[in-house]
Design a protein around this motif. Structure first.
Motif: not given
Lengths: 210, 97
Positions: A35, A90, A93-94, A96-97, A101, A187, A191, A194
């Motif tokens: 990272k 977006t 990001v979803l 990664l989310a 979970r 991740e 990055l 984005h």
């Protein structure tokens, strides 16, 4: 069919795979090396694009009649493409989310959608290029088009790199061993993606609106 | 979906709505010329909107807001260098040796 069996096995495994990310390595900085490396790389990329954008701004300020009579870009096409990239930011990001979970199916769907939206951006850019070329507008036409093609081509190459990165991550998501050792690459892909989005957020108004 | 995960998704969608809205606002301000400002003023406003959008992406999508301070420093270093380069450029415009 071997490939089909592979897919079937993967599908059957989807709910069993534990998407646990590798624990953060105990580095001196407290930040995983991958990272930190990605952030340093992005910082160098900021400098790269700043050089290009800085050259554009200096040239723009020294030419009162800009971009000239033959310079015309469709603002709404550019705006739609900007929205496409924002949507793709977006969706990653979803993804990664979803990985947090442990929903492998959703991770794949969002990653695939991210790559698809990136591809849409490139296709639209390709149509824009083709329209300019059909009107004999090329990088040597004038200084504006030199800047336009240089900035957008370098950005498009970065988008292409991001799509490849996302697809590589997507290809590995079905392997539990990959999540255990290299799961953080999702991740990192985010990055990078984005960053590509942020660059376009500045390029769009500079080239299409000013 | 846990409540924390649900909140995270909702925040992402809220940021998306802000980003999309700011893109459209920038286009409208630039194309419809509704602001009582000279062209340079409109450019400044639209550039400011772009900076806000980039900030939202960096803070919320790239998680700089809750991440280690080291990463914030790494992200800021190029901007410090840019400021330094700009100061050299503009000082050379005013100082003639």
């Amino acid at each position: 069919m071997r490939a089909g069996a592979g897919y079937a096995a993967t599908d059957a495994m989807e709910h069993a795979v534990s998407l646990h990310h590798p624990a953060a390595a105990s580095t001196q900085t407290g930040v995983p090396n991958g990272k930190l490396g990605m952030w340093v790389f992005l910082a160098s990329e900021v400098m790269f694009f700043t050089g290009l954008i800085g050259a554009y701004v200096v040239l723009r300020m020294s030419h009162p009649a800009w971009p000239g009579s033959e310079g015309h870009l469709n603002v709404w096409i550019g705006a739609c493409n900007t929205l496409v990239l924002i949507c793709s930011s977006t969706t990653i990001v979803l993804a990664l989310a979803a990985s947090e979970r442990r929903d492998l199916s959703a991770v794949r769907t969002w990653l695939l959608l991210t790559a698809a939206l990136g591809s849409v951006f490139l296709v639209v850019k390709g149509f824009e290029y083709a329209a300019k070329f059909s009107h004999h507008i090329v990088p040597s036409t004038n200084v504006f088009w030199s800047c336009y093609f240089a900035l957008t081509a370098f950005h498009a190459l970065h988008v292409l790199g991001g799509i490849v990165f996302n697809l590589v991550v997507l290809a590995y998501t079905g392997r539990p061993a990959w999540w255990a050792s290299r799961g953080r690459r999702l991740e990192l892909a985010g990055l990078y993606w984005h960053f590509v989005d942020i660059v376009w957020i500045f390029l769009f108004p500079m080239l299409y609106l000013f | 979906m846990t409540s924390a995960s649900h909140a995270s998704v909702r925040l992402s969608l809220t940021i998306w709505a802000w980003l999309a809205g700011l893109v459209l606002l920038g286009v409208i301000l630039s194309e419809l010329a509704i602001l009582p400002l000279p062209h340079s003023g409109v450019i400044a406003v639209v550039a400011g909107l772009s900076t806000v959008k980039a900030g939202l992406v960096a803070l919320y999508y790239m998680h700089l807001k809750g991440d280690r301070r080291l990463l914030v420093f790494v992200a800021l270093v190029p901007f410090l260098l840019i400021a330094l380069a700009l100061s050299v450029v503009f000082s050379s415009a005013f100082v003639r040796l």
